[in-house]
Motif scaffolding. Structure first.
Motif, mmCIF file in Angstrom:
data_model
loop_
_atom_site.group_PDB
_atom_site.id
_atom_site.type_symbol
_atom_site.label_atom_id
_atom_site.label_comp_id
_atom_site.label_asym_id
_atom_site.label_seq_id
_atom_site.Cartn_x
_atom_site.Cartn_y
_atom_site.Cartn_z
ATOM 1 N N TYR A 72 0.823 -1.148 -0.176
ATOM 2 C CA TYR A 72 0.057 -0.018 -0.009
ATOM 3 C C TYR A 72 0.934 1.076 -0.034
ATOM 4 C CZ TYR A 72 0.973 -1.607 4.631
ATOM 5 O OH TYR A 72 1.850 -2.199 5.928
ATOM 6 N N SER A 73 0.180 2.424 -0.590
ATOM 7 C CA SER A 73 0.929 3.626 -0.502
ATOM 8 C C SER A 73 -0.091 4.765 -0.297
ATOM 9 C CB SER A 73 1.671 3.734 -1.821
ATOM 10 O OG SER A 73 2.861 2.886 -1.975
ATOM 11 N N ILE A 74 0.385 5.951 0.377
ATOM 12 C CA ILE A 74 -0.184 7.232 0.517
ATOM 13 C C ILE A 74 0.955 8.160 -0.101
ATOM 14 C CG2 ILE A 74 -1.363 8.885 1.912
ATOM 15 C CD1 ILE A 74 -2.162 6.653 3.894
ATOM 16 N N GLN A 75 0.481 9.004 -1.149
ATOM 17 C CA GLN A 75 1.302 9.974 -1.672
ATOM 18 C C GLN A 75 0.839 11.181 -1.592
ATOM 19 O OE1 GLN A 75 2.191 10.422 -5.924
ATOM 20 N NE2 GLN A 75 4.335 10.143 -5.123
ATOM 21 N N TRP A 76 1.223 12.462 -1.157
ATOM 22 C CA TRP A 76 0.941 13.753 -1.091
ATOM 23 C C TRP A 76 1.778 14.696 -1.927
ATOM 24 C CZ3 TRP A 76 4.220 17.741 1.169
ATOM 25 C CH2 TRP A 76 3.366 18.850 1.101
ATOM 26 N N ILE A 77 0.927 15.418 -2.965
ATOM 27 C CA ILE A 77 1.500 16.208 -3.736
ATOM 28 C C ILE A 77 1.105 17.711 -3.569
ATOM 29 C CG2 ILE A 77 1.731 16.678 -6.172
ATOM 30 C CD1 ILE A 77 0.207 13.786 -5.515
ATOM 31 N N ARG A 78 2.103 18.469 -3.390
ATOM 32 C CA ARG A 78 1.956 19.838 -2.844
ATOM 33 C C ARG A 78 1.583 20.645 -3.958
ATOM 34 N NH1 ARG A 78 6.130 23.701 0.596
ATOM 35 N NH2 ARG A 78 4.659 25.249 1.453
#
Length: 409
Positions: free
Chosen positions: A279-285
């Protein structure tokens, strides 16, 4: 053509569009690092370490290799964009929109990739990578009645990564690297527009280079359970190229474009000899993409984008010594908030992914990945004051196909 700093000049192209009262989205900022990642919706991609492409997500993962590893492949991105229920208002019909025929646009882009990891000893490893961050194309017919908002958008980028990783102890590894980014973009709007005396409203063809960096860490609970955290820094880029706006050559100015930083958490848990979840969680600013402006002040366009997120989960089934099967799902949120566009539509998206690996022998593998990316209907209104305003409904879907060869030495 002048060539100077900038990253995905793709975004410069987008950039100027915005600067010229058109809005471009983060839309089609597609993950395209590997076929194995594609087959699991990139869930846990930074810590699985089943081939060298893992370094694109987390440089620290290179310490998980005890022999040199090579991966090379290509991903094809086939976009399907629908523009319907379209109407355009001009000074000649300010109150009643002129209906426009539906348009079906899109295109196919190819994102090649190659990775190499070289362990130096049991604690230290180095690596090099070459892959694409962006690759998409939309093209309206030149006689499209709203070509001022449609036109051509063609974006490509290539990222050269030079990375190193160090194992601190049995559980903890760290890594990082330098990103040398080459990008090119082509943007045309209002081609041969009669409103502008036969001149293009916007015509851009530019490219350039910029530098960024990435950092990562991995914690191994044991050989079957590990977690990773990575961060990628993207600078504000200054772009130079062939830039024309409303028939005026402004190629003497540079376009300043802030790019989003990214952070990602990923995990891998092998439950038994046959099955693993990841699993992954990615945040893009994207919220730092507040405005686009040129150094000479000719353009200054405010944006109200928002941070976006990717949430993905997947599973791997180790069928036997020859076949490995994988699948995944990702939910990808839009960066657009108040700004929308018919040329590169953006929305929340869902990824449905599947793939497999066929082990030719103990050291060589062929990988295949497939994803169907599903967008949503978006109501669009954009204005090129005082020339025209367009209203439409857009929807963007895509198919992604990945093929890869991996080998250890």
């Amino acid at each position: 053509m002048n060539k100077k700093q900038i990253f995905t000049r793709s975004v410069i192209t987008a950039a100027i569009a915005l600067a010229s009262s058109q809005s471009m989205a983060a839309g089609f900022q597609l993950n395209a690092q590997s076929a194995t990642g594609l087959g699991r919706a990139f869930a846990g991609d930074g810590v699985i370490a089943d081939n060298a492409s893992t370094m694109a997500k987390n440089a620290a993962s290179m310490t998980l290799f005890d022999a040199p590893a090579l991966s090379l492949g290509v991903i094809a991105i086939d976009t399907d964009v629908k523009v319907k229920d379209t109407g355009i208002r001009t000074p000649l019909n300010p109150n009643r929109p002129l209906p426009i025929d539906d348009a079906s646009i899109g295109g196919t882009s190819y994102a090649p990739n190659i990775y190499y990891i070289q362990p130096i000893n049991d604690k230290f490893a180095v690596g090099a990578s070459l892959y694409s961050n962006f690759g998409t194309k939309t093209e309206f017919n030149e006689d499209y009645a709203a070509d001022l908002f449609g036109g051509i958008t063609d974006v490509k980028s290539v990222n050269l990564g030079l990375s190193a990783a160090y194992r601190i102890n049995q559980q903890l590894s760290i890594g990082g690297g330098l990103d040398v980014i080459y990008g090119s973009g082509k943007l045309e709007r209002g081609r041969n527009s009669p409103l502008l005396g036969g001149k293009d409203a916007v015509n851009i063809d530019a490219d350039g280079v910029a530098l960024g960096f990435n950092l990562g860490t991995i914690y191994e609970l044991d050989q079957n359970n590990r977690f990773g955290l990575s961060y990628r820094y993207s600078p504000t880029l200054e772009a130079k190229g062939d830039i024309n706006y409303l028939g005026r050559d402004i190629g003497n100015e540079k376009l300043k474009m802030p790019l989003p930083d990214m952070a990602e958490f990923s995990g891998f848990n092998k439950l038994n000899d046959k099955f693993a979840v990841h699993y992954s969680i990615q945040w893009i600013r994207w919220s730092e993409f507040d405005k686009l402006e040129t150094t000479g002040g000719t353009f200054s366009k405010a944006y109200e984008w928002q941070d976006s997120w990717h949430y993905s989960i997947g599973g791997t089934y180790y069928l036997n010594n020859q076949w490995t099967l994988r699948a995944g799902y990702m939910h990808d949120t839009s960066a657009q908030n108040k700004e929308t566009s018919i040329s590169v539509p953006d929305s929340d998206r869902n990824w449905l992914s599947g793939g497999f690996s066929y082990h030719l022998d103990s050291k060589s593998t062929i990988d295949f990945g497939l994803t169907y990316l599903i967008g949503k209907d978006v109501s669009v209104e954009e204005s090129q004051a005082p020339l025209a305003t367009v209203n439409a409904t857009t929807r963007a879907n895509a198919w992604l196909y990945g093929l890869q060869y991996s080998r250890s030495f």
